[in-house]
Design a protein around this motif. Structure first.
Motif, PDB file in Angstrom:
ATOM      1  N   PHE A  37       0.821  -1.206   0.000  1.00  0.00           N
ATOM      2  CA  PHE A  37       0.000   0.000   0.000  1.00  0.00           C
ATOM      3  C   PHE A  37       0.857   1.258   0.000  1.00  0.00           C
ATOM      4  O   PHE A  37       1.983   1.265   0.502  1.00  0.00           O
ATOM      5  N   GLY A  38       0.239   2.307  -0.504  1.00  0.00           N
ATOM      6  CA  GLY A  38       0.869   3.618  -0.468  1.00  0.00           C
ATOM      7  C   GLY A  38       2.169   3.645  -1.239  1.00  0.00           C
ATOM      8  O   GLY A  38       2.294   3.054  -2.320  1.00  0.00           O
ATOM      9  N   ALA A  39       3.147   4.333  -0.662  1.00  0.00           N
ATOM     10  CA  ALA A  39       4.426   4.482  -1.342  1.00  0.00           C
ATOM     11  C   ALA A  39       5.120   3.143  -1.536  1.00  0.00           C
ATOM     12  O   ALA A  39       5.975   3.000  -2.409  1.00  0.00           O
TER      13      ALA A  39
ATOM     14  N   ARG B 152       0.503  -2.187  -7.715  1.00  0.00           N
ATOM     15  CA  ARG B 152      -0.711  -2.172  -6.910  1.00  0.00           C
ATOM     16  C   ARG B 152      -1.497  -3.464  -7.072  1.00  0.00           C
ATOM     17  O   ARG B 152      -1.323  -4.206  -8.018  1.00  0.00           O
TER      18      ARG B 152
ATOM     19  N   HIS C 127      10.088   1.443   9.431  1.00  0.00           N
ATOM     20  CA  HIS C 127       9.143   2.246   8.662  1.00  0.00           C
ATOM     21  C   HIS C 127       8.100   1.425   7.929  1.00  0.00           C
ATOM     22  O   HIS C 127       7.232   1.982   7.256  1.00  0.00           O
TER      23      HIS C 127
ATOM     24  N   ASN D 118      -3.982 -10.795   7.484  1.00  0.00           N
ATOM     25  CA  ASN D 118      -5.425 -10.974   7.255  1.00  0.00           C
ATOM     26  C   ASN D 118      -6.242  -9.786   7.754  1.00  0.00           C
ATOM     27  O   ASN D 118      -7.330  -9.933   8.303  1.00  0.00           O
ATOM     28  N   GLY D 119      -5.672  -8.598   7.570  1.00  0.00           N
ATOM     29  CA  GLY D 119      -6.372  -7.373   7.962  1.00  0.00           C
ATOM     30  C   GLY D 119      -6.526  -7.203   9.446  1.00  0.00           C
ATOM     31  O   GLY D 119      -7.286  -6.357   9.905  1.00  0.00           O
TER      32      GLY D 119
ATOM     33  N   ILE E 149      -1.117  -6.211  13.480  1.00  0.00           N
ATOM     34  CA  ILE E 149       0.023  -5.544  12.854  1.00  0.00           C
ATOM     35  C   ILE E 149       1.292  -6.156  13.439  1.00  0.00           C
ATOM     36  O   ILE E 149       1.385  -6.415  14.644  1.00  0.00           O
TER      37      ILE E 149
ATOM     38  N   SER F  27      -0.777  -7.550   4.206  1.00  0.00           N
ATOM     39  CA  SER F  27      -0.772  -6.181   3.697  1.00  0.00           C
ATOM     40  C   SER F  27       0.439  -5.456   4.258  1.00  0.00           C
ATOM     41  O   SER F  27       0.632  -5.436   5.478  1.00  0.00           O
TER      42      SER F  27
ATOM     43  N   LEU G 127       2.281  -1.963   4.936  1.00  0.00           N
ATOM     44  CA  LEU G 127       1.867  -0.575   5.106  1.00  0.00           C
ATOM     45  C   LEU G 127       3.030   0.263   5.614  1.00  0.00           C
ATOM     46  O   LEU G 127       3.945  -0.258   6.262  1.00  0.00           O
TER      47      LEU G 127
ATOM     48  N   ASP H 151       3.972   4.793   9.631  1.00  0.00           N
ATOM     49  CA  ASP H 151       3.487   6.106  10.054  1.00  0.00           C
ATOM     50  C   ASP H 151       2.106   6.334   9.462  1.00  0.00           C
ATOM     51  O   ASP H 151       1.946   6.441   8.241  1.00  0.00           O
ATOM     52  N   ALA H 152       1.106   6.403  10.333  1.00  0.00           N
ATOM     53  CA  ALA H 152      -0.279   6.549   9.871  1.00  0.00           C
ATOM     54  C   ALA H 152      -0.753   7.983  10.004  1.00  0.00           C
ATOM     55  O   ALA H 152      -1.940   8.261  10.052  1.00  0.00           O
TER      56      ALA H 152
END
Lengths: 596, 280
Positions: free
Chosen positions: B215-217, B223, B247, B253-254, B257, B272, B274, B277-278
């Motif tokens: 995800f993200g950067a 993707r 970082h 499974n969602g 973390i 996933s 990630l 930093d949120a």
């Protein structure tokens, strides 16, 4: 002798009669509160009459700078706006980043405080000649950005103006103050300025300020700049905060349809990954910043706008809207009107649920309807139709509507929740519940603990409490120095490293332990202010929905945040903070706050 | 009191294998680390490893408790008694297994633990032609019963089953669970490793198929979900082209973390990756 980076005084302007005076800021106060939100809290204690109506003439509003402003340290061009909030009735501060911070400080003041009310719409000018008012009749009613543009044309080079939009003029309780496309967004600071009939405050640099150890500051700036290009800031640099959206959706932390769900099927349509490809126009950054988190997108009709996670969350998933054109249009309209997008989206989402339940007569207002979202934003800004109710924010609106709607007004202390689901981020839950500003993600930042992997984010307990206190303390220092929190990942020993920076600028021999005490002082000073203004233990709590409606997440687990668990975490927070069982400090602690 | 604990019996002599089975490597992890990690993913209480007195064990996460058998060489009922006693005041039930189950799937553990929900004391799978007492669920209140049997030298699990209510789960009953039927249709969860040939066969099997998403950067132009083979979180990260650390975090499974590269993965998992930093 004044410490490096400071002028040792605040300018206090009574706009009712145009009189201005200098308030000396003693060295122990500056060292004890640093600047930004810390010094702002001290100023509100000193200058705010107890119990004052936030919109009354006597209520002060302060633009507060910091010792770092004007240095080459990356992300340091920030200022805090601080006042008693018309939305929460408690201490409120909001940060923005722009050249306004540098020009404002270089008027020769560590803060500019405004009290009183103008006889007619005006703009306050502050420069080396002092303070004066000019007529703003022609600017009244204009969007903030347009008013700012006209002011710069009128005043000439060198002036920087922070302005409000029509929402602030009309008393919408969550109006913003804007400069250069950035907003001091939360808690209705634009409303306070509007109540003073001030369309804006314009500043022009007139002097300089030196750091105590310029060479050390320069070397630190080079080092920090290099680190700001690293992996800690990659998210912000490459996609901006909107990168949160799909990631949060994947881990069931994306509040959706007024917190009735934590995932949103329409999230991919609003994701940074797609928007950047299809509509990305440019990347930019605040003044004096090397991160460059700002991502500009093209909206329907060609208009360009800055997009952040929070405005897309609040006007998108929170309202069930997945049409990017509708969300971008609503976000752009909020900017024009000068509305805090989080509170606007949160209040509209509450109203959508009320409408669907038949609690308010607004059959046109439904989750997922982009046109209805735009209409609601427009009516709020105009305080017309349903907007008259929604302009009050979700807490006051729910008190008026009743019918059990208070249970799903997603606010704490009157401030609408940001886009972090507390049931699946239970460190964040405690941070949101106890924070002085209300439901706030920038002054607690406890989501860091939820994403650390060190705690079960669905099982809040003592570990989350300690972590939430740590992030709250870190935020208190960063927001007072002021450095952007998007930089936080580059610091491995943050308090020690910040102390080194502060020492280089000021000449004080500050260490990390002292800054930890400073953080605690700032957090406590805010709490003491709120207690003075009528805070009760019931204000440190979360909305009923979050405590009575478990969420089943994708893994099959059920995220439950019970009142008992929240109570236990709050009690733990009070104990770790040295407060009594009702969240109040003892006299000795208050005596150490340098408030008298 | 938690609903369930995990107990791994690591104290066997591994005489047929010729080397301690707990330390055998399988797709980037030791068997003991893997089995303990699979149990940790399922239970809400402690995970306890039972070892022989003085037995050396491979590295385990700090959250895993290690206890020792009081007596050596008395077989699995001794370990069972020790493990149940170690968890009795912290969990109602425990999934108890040996350390040599490289294909143990979380869905199997969940299904077997659920067998105790209807009043049984033991949930005993009957799979691949045999009862599986070392891949079974037990009420922790059985600890004194097991200890009494050990003291009486009645060392076979069957003696324990004579003294309590056993819910036997045949293959049909196991496969009636949709999740288990989808993720471990052949009930490989109970395949254990006793001899070098078993180990060689296990190592020849490729790592579980899992879905990774960046995800993200971190997506960096890649993707969307992607299927990879990985038995650990670090393996999945490597396959996805990211590195867990300060970082970067992963969500399994969602849900939880983690930055733990040794966290075991199983067929059907989704990981996933990630930014840590949120901030927004």
């Amino acid at each position: 002798m004044v410490a490096g980076g400071y002028f040792g005084r605040a300018l206090v302007v009574h706009v009712g009669d145009g009189q201005a005076s200098a308030l000396p800021l003693p060295d122990d106060v500056l060292r004890g509160y640093v600047g930004g939100v810390g010094l702002g809290a001290w100023l509100m204690h000193r200058l705010g009459p107890p119990g004052v109506d936030p919109l009354a003439p006597d209520a002060p509003l302060a633009f507060v700078f910091s010792p770092m402003v004007g240095t080459p340290l990356t992300t340091s061009a920030k200022f805090a706006v601080v006042a008693k909030s018309p939305l929460t009735g408690m201490l409120n501060d909001a940060l923005a980043s722009s050249q306004f911070a540098i020009s404002g400080k270089l008027t020769g003041h560590d803060a500019i405080v405004v009290t009183g009310t103008c006889a007619r719409p005006s703009v306050l000018l502050v420069d080396g000649s002092g303070a004066r008012l000019i007529d703003a009749g022609d600017l009244w009613g204009l969007p903030a950005a347009e008013a700012e543009k006209r002011l710069r044309e009128r005043l000439g080079r060198g002036w920087r103006a922070a302005t409000i939009g029509p929402a602030g003029e009309r008393g919408v309780r969550y109006a913003t103050i804007s400069h250069d496309g950035r907003h001091a967004g939360r808690g209705g600071l634009g409303t306070v300025l509007g109540a003073k009939r001030l369309k804006g405050v314009a500043v022009r640099a007139a002097t300089k300020v030196a750091s105590a150890h310029p060479q050390a500051v320069l070397e630190a700036a080079r080092d920090l700049r290099a680190r700001s290009f690293g992996p800690a800031t990659a998210k912000y640099r490459e996609l901006g905060t909107l990168a949160n959206l799909l990631a949060f959706n994947a881990i069931s932390t994306l509040p959706t349809r007024n917190f009735q769900a934590a995932t949103f099927a329409g999230a991919p349509r609003l994701a940074a990954e797609d928007l950047a490809e299809m509509r990305g126009v440019a990347r930019s950054g605040c003044a004096s910043c090397t991160i460059g988190c700002e991502h500009i997108y093209a909206a329907r009709g060609g208009k360009q706008m800055r997009v952040e996670y929070e405005n897309v969350f609040a006007l998108g998933p929170m309202c069930g809207v997945s049409d990017p054109d509708a969300v971008l249009a609503a976000s752009g309209r909020c900017d024009e009107l000068g509305l805090d997008t989080i509170s606007a989206g949160g209040t509209i989402a509450w109203a959508m649920e009320c409408a669907e339940r038949g609690l308010i007569d607004a059959p046109w207002l439904r989750f997922g309807d982009g046109d209805a979202l735009l209409r609601a934003v427009q009516e709020i800004g105009a305080r017309q139709g349903l907007g008259e109710l929604l302009a009050e924010g979700s807490r006051r609106a729910a008190e008026q509507v009743g019918g059990g709607s208070e249970a799903f007004a997603l606010q704490v202390k009157g401030l609408e929740l940001p886009g972090y689901e507390p049931r699946t981020m239970q460190a964040m839950a405690i941070g949101l519940a106890v924070n002085a500003r209300g439901a706030d993600h920038n002054r607690s930042g406890a989501y860091e603990a939820d994403l650390s992997g060190e705690h079960d984010r669905l099982e809040g307990g003592a570990g989350q409490v300690t972590a939430a206190i740590e992030t709250e303390d870190r935020a208190a220092v960063m927001d007072s120095l002021i450095l952007c929190k998007f930089l936080r990942g580059v610091f491995s020993e943050p308090f020690d490293e910040w102390a080194t920076l502060l020492s280089a600028v000021t000449g004080w021999d500050v260490d990390g332990a002292e800054l930890r005490q400073t953080a605690r002082r700032i957090v406590l000073a805010k709490r003491v202010f709120n207690i003075r203004e009528g805070w009760t233990p019931e204000d440190d709590w979360l909305p009923e929905r979050l405590l009575s409606e478990p969420l089943r997440i994708g893994s099959g687990r059920v995220a439950t945040l019970t009142p008992g668990r929240l109570r236990g975490m709050i009690d733990g927070y009070y104990a770790e903070r040295g407060l009594d069982g009702e969240g109040r400090p003892d006299e000795a602690s208050v005596a150490g706050l340098l408030l008298s | 009191m938690a609903a369930s604990a995990g107990i791994v019996l690591a104290g066997g002599r591994s005489s047929r294998m010729g080397t301690p089975k707990a330390a055998l490597e399988w797709h980037g992890s030791t068997l003991l680390r893997r089995v303990a990690g699979v149990l940790a993913r399922v239970v809400d209480g402690p995970v306890v490893v039972v070892r022989a007195p003085g037995q050396a064990l491979p590295a385990l996460p700090a959250q895993v408790d290690v206890v020792e058998d009081a007596r050596e060489g008395l077989g699995p009922l001794q370990g069972l008694a020790t493990g149940l006693a170690a968890t009795a005041d912290r969990a109602v039930a425990a999934f108890v297994c040996s350390t040599d189950l490289p294909f143990l799937h979380p869905a199997f553990v969940r299904r077997v633990l659920r067998a105790l929900g209807e009043g049984a004391d033991v949930g005993l799978p009957i799979a691949l032609g045999h009862p599986q007492p070392l891949a079974a669920a037990y009420r922790t209140a059985l600890a004194p019963v097991a200890e009494r049997l050990v003291a009486a030298q009645r060392l076979r699990p069957a003696f324990l089953f004579e003294e309590c209510m056993v819910a036997r789960l045949d293959e049909a009953a196991l496969r009636a669970d949709p999740a288990l039927a989808a993720l471990d249709p052949d009930l490989d969860s109970v395949i254990n490793i006793n001899e070098p040939a078993d180990y060689a066969a296990a190592r020849s099997r490729i790592a579980p198929e899992v879905t990774v998403q960046r995800f993200g950067a971190l997506a960096d132009g890649h993707r969307g979900p992607r299927l990879v083979r990985a038995a650990t979180m670090a393996g999945a990260a490597a396959a996805a082209g990211v590195a867990l650390g300060t970082h970067v975090v992963a969500a399994l499974n969602g849900d939880q973390i983690t930055r733990d590269g040794e966290m075991p993965l199983a067929t059907g998992d989704t990981v996933s990756f990630l930014a840590a930093d949120a901030g927004g």
